[in-house]
Write a protein that holds these residues in place. Sequence first.
Motif, PDB file in Angstrom:
ATOM      1  N   GLN A 115      33.218  31.493  38.785  1.00  0.00           N
ATOM      2  CA  GLN A 115      34.614  31.214  39.137  1.00  0.00           C
ATOM      3  C   GLN A 115      35.593  31.911  38.204  1.00  0.00           C
ATOM      4  N   LYS A 116      35.115  32.300  37.015  1.00  0.00           N
ATOM      5  CA  LYS A 116      35.944  32.988  36.010  1.00  0.00           C
ATOM      6  C   LYS A 116      37.138  32.123  35.602  1.00  0.00           C
ATOM      7  N   TYR A 120      41.092  33.239  34.342  1.00  0.00           N
ATOM      8  CA  TYR A 120      42.321  33.014  35.111  1.00  0.00           C
ATOM      9  C   TYR A 120      43.312  32.109  34.385  1.00  0.00           C
ATOM     10  N   ASN A 123      44.984  34.479  32.091  1.00  0.00           N
ATOM     11  CA  ASN A 123      45.941  35.325  32.814  1.00  0.00           C
ATOM     12  C   ASN A 123      47.297  34.637  32.951  1.00  0.00           C
ATOM     13  N   TRP A 129      50.464  36.074  36.123  1.00  0.00           N
ATOM     14  CA  TRP A 129      50.850  35.468  37.405  1.00  0.00           C
ATOM     15  C   TRP A 129      52.367  35.510  37.569  1.00  0.00           C
ATOM     16  N   SER A 132      53.588  38.751  38.815  1.00  0.00           N
ATOM     17  CA  SER A 132      52.994  39.267  40.045  1.00  0.00           C
ATOM     18  C   SER A 132      54.042  39.406  41.151  1.00  0.00           C
ATOM     19  N   CYS A 136      49.851  35.293  44.463  1.00  0.00           N
ATOM     20  CA  CYS A 136      48.660  35.092  43.649  1.00  0.00           C
ATOM     21  C   CYS A 136      48.424  36.321  42.792  1.00  0.00           C
ATOM     22  N   HIS A 137      47.571  36.135  41.777  1.00  0.00           N
ATOM     23  CA  HIS A 137      47.235  37.282  40.933  1.00  0.00           C
ATOM     24  C   HIS A 137      45.736  37.285  40.688  1.00  0.00           C
ATOM     25  N   PHE A 138      45.061  38.297  41.220  1.00  0.00           N
ATOM     26  CA  PHE A 138      43.617  38.398  41.038  1.00  0.00           C
ATOM     27  C   PHE A 138      43.284  39.306  39.864  1.00  0.00           C
ATOM     28  N   GLY A 139      42.263  38.880  39.122  1.00  0.00           N
ATOM     29  CA  GLY A 139      41.725  39.698  38.047  1.00  0.00           C
ATOM     30  C   GLY A 139      40.268  39.972  38.340  1.00  0.00           C
ATOM     31  N   PRO A 141      36.478  39.377  39.785  1.00  0.00           N
ATOM     32  CA  PRO A 141      36.036  38.829  41.073  1.00  0.00           C
ATOM     33  C   PRO A 141      35.443  37.429  40.936  1.00  0.00           C
ATOM     34  N   ILE A 142      35.695  36.602  41.948  1.00  0.00           N
ATOM     35  CA  ILE A 142      35.207  35.231  42.006  1.00  0.00           C
ATOM     36  C   ILE A 142      34.079  35.164  43.034  1.00  0.00           C
TER      37      ILE A 142
END
Length: 317
Positions: A115-116, A120, A123, A129, A132, A136-139, A141-142
């Motif tokens: 899930q990292k 997050y 972040n 975020w 952004s 949403c803000h992705f870093g 991968p989940i």
Amino acid sequence: MRAVFLDRSTISEDIDLSPIESHVTTISYFEHTANEKVIFRAKFAEIIISNKVMITAEIINQLPKLKLICIAATGTNNVDLVAAQKAGIAVCNVSGYANTAVTQYVFAMLLEYLQKTSHYIENSRHGHWQNSPVFCHFGLPINELATKKIAIIGYGALGKQVSKIAKAFAMEVLIAERKSASTIRPGRVSFEQAISSADIISLHAPLSIETENLINQQSIKAMQTGVIIINTARGGLVNSIDLLAALKSKKVGAAILDVLEHEPPAHDHPLLNAKLDNLLITAHIAWGSLQAQQRLINRLADNIKSYQQGVQLNRVV
């Protein structure tokens, strides 16, 4: 009966020790005890409580007052059982107290990696975020646990508990037969099939001649590329040098380790100095929820009480 706890620091200060104290006349606590100090500290004791302090034949033979050794753990390799039996000294251990704690750790760490979560949270703390242009803000991968195959190596109480929770996450559970087994029991698959099919391998086997270095260059070669290995059992199940090479090559996608071959480990241990993003190491704490530690103490007290009443409870000798 007079008692001594030789490595009190293996139990949190928040744990209530009164259940033990209520069954002994006096008890002396030592945070930790070097081997050369055991005889001096235990010379008047009728009961020794030890988690990992070694109680050797030499020590046993010099403690004529000793009647009971209470191991504050499941493993008994720190006590010379043959010498204890010859001396007429009872030995008890405790099992099953950390099943829920270890299982919780397994899935907490798997979820942390997949899930990292920490990534997050950081972040957001660093304003990514907030800056952004979208909602949403992705870093990193989940990934999901659902549908992943988890191979359980060692299907005792812990393995069964992990299996139960894995099914709740909609995972496919593979219960591995012993590597050296000539037949496969119902509901299990061969060791080779388990490790070659699994996305995740969770180790719960005891350390023995048969299981030492179970995870090595040869067995890793048979695994899927990107497999996750999690070890909450014994450090000796895994060959650290072979695992390190596999982590660097990404043959092993990630390793989550709560145990190493020697504990505490040396400062120059190759895994501790690897600084790899796909390697998560904790300090043998999977068992140590406050609830599990209190259950351990309560069951130690039960062992002492039972011995005093002439009842054999959790006796290994």
